[in-house]
Design an enzyme around this catalytic site. Structure first.
Site, PDB file in Angstrom:
ATOM      1  CD  GLU A 168       2.658  -1.074  20.608  1.00 27.30           C
ATOM      2  OE1 GLU A 168       2.694   0.595  20.393  1.00 27.30           O
ATOM      3  OE2 GLU A 168       2.940  -1.434  19.387  1.00 27.30           O
ATOM      4  N   GLY A 201       0.884  -1.315   0.212  1.00 24.89           N
ATOM      5  CA  GLY A 201      -0.023   0.269  -0.466  1.00 24.89           C
ATOM      6  C   GLY A 201       0.676   1.304  -0.295  1.00 24.89           C
ATOM      7  NE  ARG A 202      -3.159   6.847   0.556  1.00 26.96           N
ATOM      8  CZ  ARG A 202      -3.937   6.114   0.795  1.00 26.96           C
ATOM      9  NH1 ARG A 202      -4.082   5.846   1.906  1.00 26.96           N
ATOM     10  NH2 ARG A 202      -4.772   7.721   0.440  1.00 26.96           N
ATOM     11  CB  ILE A 203       3.154   2.469   5.000  1.00 27.11           C
ATOM     12  CG1 ILE A 203       2.709   3.986   5.399  1.00 27.11           C
ATOM     13  CG2 ILE A 203       4.589   1.811   5.478  1.00 27.11           C
ATOM     14  CD1 ILE A 203       1.574   3.105   7.014  1.00 27.11           C
ATOM     15  NE  ARG A 242      -2.803  -0.496  14.604  1.00 25.41           N
ATOM     16  CZ  ARG A 242      -1.878   0.761  13.921  1.00 25.41           C
ATOM     17  NH1 ARG A 242      -0.202   0.313  14.109  1.00 25.41           N
ATOM     18  NH2 ARG A 242      -2.884   1.122  14.132  1.00 25.41           N
ATOM     19  CG  HIS A 276       3.255   2.492  18.373  1.00 26.27           C
ATOM     20  ND1 HIS A 276       3.161   1.532  18.309  1.00 26.27           N
ATOM     21  CD2 HIS A 276       3.279   3.107  16.822  1.00 26.27           C
ATOM     22  CE1 HIS A 276       1.617   1.432  17.229  1.00 26.27           C
ATOM     23  NE2 HIS A 276       2.635   2.655  16.097  1.00 26.27           N
ATOM     24  N   GLY A 319       6.686   5.318  14.649  1.00 23.82           N
ATOM     25  CA  GLY A 319       6.695   4.988  13.495  1.00 23.82           C
ATOM     26  C   GLY A 319       6.530   6.597  12.769  1.00 23.82           C
TER      27      GLY A 319
END
Length: 319
Positions: free
Chosen positions: A267, A157-159, A238, A285, A287
């Site tokens: 998490e 996808g985008r990432i 995730r 985390h 990101g």
């Protein structure tokens, strides 16, 4: 009269915009996720709620919420697997997210982890801080040379595409990917038929799929067994996409050279086994943890709130 609830402290620019747009804004100062009672109360007390990761708006939260006052959950983040979208829709609550704003920042963290894991940067930093570094020598802490290697990206996808672009153009890496559909990319990239094929062919495997029931434990023992012993595993998706116990077992067995993780299955709990391994890079985390990115995310979420409460279709409506 519009009353909205922001479930976490947010950057000043975001708060200023919220105060400008809405009659009443309540900002929760705690950083821990909402409890089920707090979520149920939020549905009855506010016209709109801006939740985020960890606020588990499950079907149980919506179970007795018939015609709630809340009309929209404007999620702060692109991932929304913590919200039962179907249950929200039945209750008459719209759900939105913040796509696009997180893409480059998350891809940058993927590259950070790739380089840190391959070049043993965390291990080296700990060595220097310990005061036990004896000085440079030709065979000290030899890692994996990233330039020209093959990256295998799970989820395009985008990432995933942003990671691929950085790997290809920045490091001359060959790109493989595993995705439900073929992608028309502006550079050479080979689509793998199976996860096994991708794992077997890549020097670095990066997970970039959305969270949710469809991807829960997508990555497990079979993939790690197929990876090269010299390969590195990176997760910026995730935490529960990966069966963490199998990752630990693979690392302990030497099935892969190292791992770089920004997310965790339970998490914020991180297993002692992962924390004790020198060949594992662990980030909290991070990101999207850049001020301008969090501002953009927040402003997008606030705009989704504004549109929904003004009878418009929010720009980032999920359902």
């Amino acid at each position: 009269m519009s009353r909205v609830y922001l479930t976490r402290p947010l950057p000043d620019a975001v708060l200023a915009r919220a105060y400008e747009l809405f009659d009443e804004v309540e900002v929760r100062e705690e950083t821990a996720p909402l409890k089920i009672g707090q979520m149920r109360a939020a549905l009855t007390l506010y016209d709109g709620v801006l939740p985020t990761l960890g606020d588990m708006f499950s079907a149980e939260v919506f179970r007795d919420a018939e015609c709630p006052r809340c009309k929209v959950l404007a999620n702060f983040g692109v991932g929304y697997n913590h919200i039962d979208v179907a249950a929200a829709k039945v209750a008459g609550v719209m759900v939105t997210n913040t796509p696009g704003a997180v893409t480059d920042a998350t891809a940058d963290i993927a590259m950070t982890l790739i380089l840190m894991s391959a070049r043993r940067a965390g291990e080296g930093e700990r060595l220097v801080r310990s005061g036990q570094w004896a000085g440079w020598h030709p065979t000290q802490m030899l890692g994996l040379h990233v330039t020209g290697k093959t990256v295998g990206i799970i989820g395009m996808g985008r990432i995933g595409q942003a990671i691929a672009q950085r790997c290809h153009h920045g490091f001359g890496m060959k790109v493989m990917y595993y995705n439900r559909s073929e992608k028309d990319l502006p550079f050479d990239a080979a689509r793998a038929d199976t996860l096994h094929d991708l794992a077997a062919g890549a020097d670095i495997v990066v997970v970039a799929v959305p969270g949710g029931a469809d991807t829960h434990h997508l990555i497990g023992a079979d993939l790690f067994a197929a990876m090269k012993p010299s390969a590195h595993f990176i997760n910026i998706a995730r935490g529960d996409v990966v069966d963490e116990a199998t990752l630990i077992a693979a690392l302990e067995a030497g099935q892969l050279a190292g791992a770089g993780l920004d997310v965790y299955e339970h998490e914020p709990k991180v297993p002692d086994a992962l924390r004790s391994m020198e060949n594992v890079t662990l980030l909290p985390h991070l990101g999207t943890a850049a001020l301008e990115v969090r501002e953009a995310m927040g402003l997008m979420a606030v705009e989704n709130l504004r549109a929904a409460l003004n009878g418009e279709t929010p720009p980032n409506l999920i359902a």
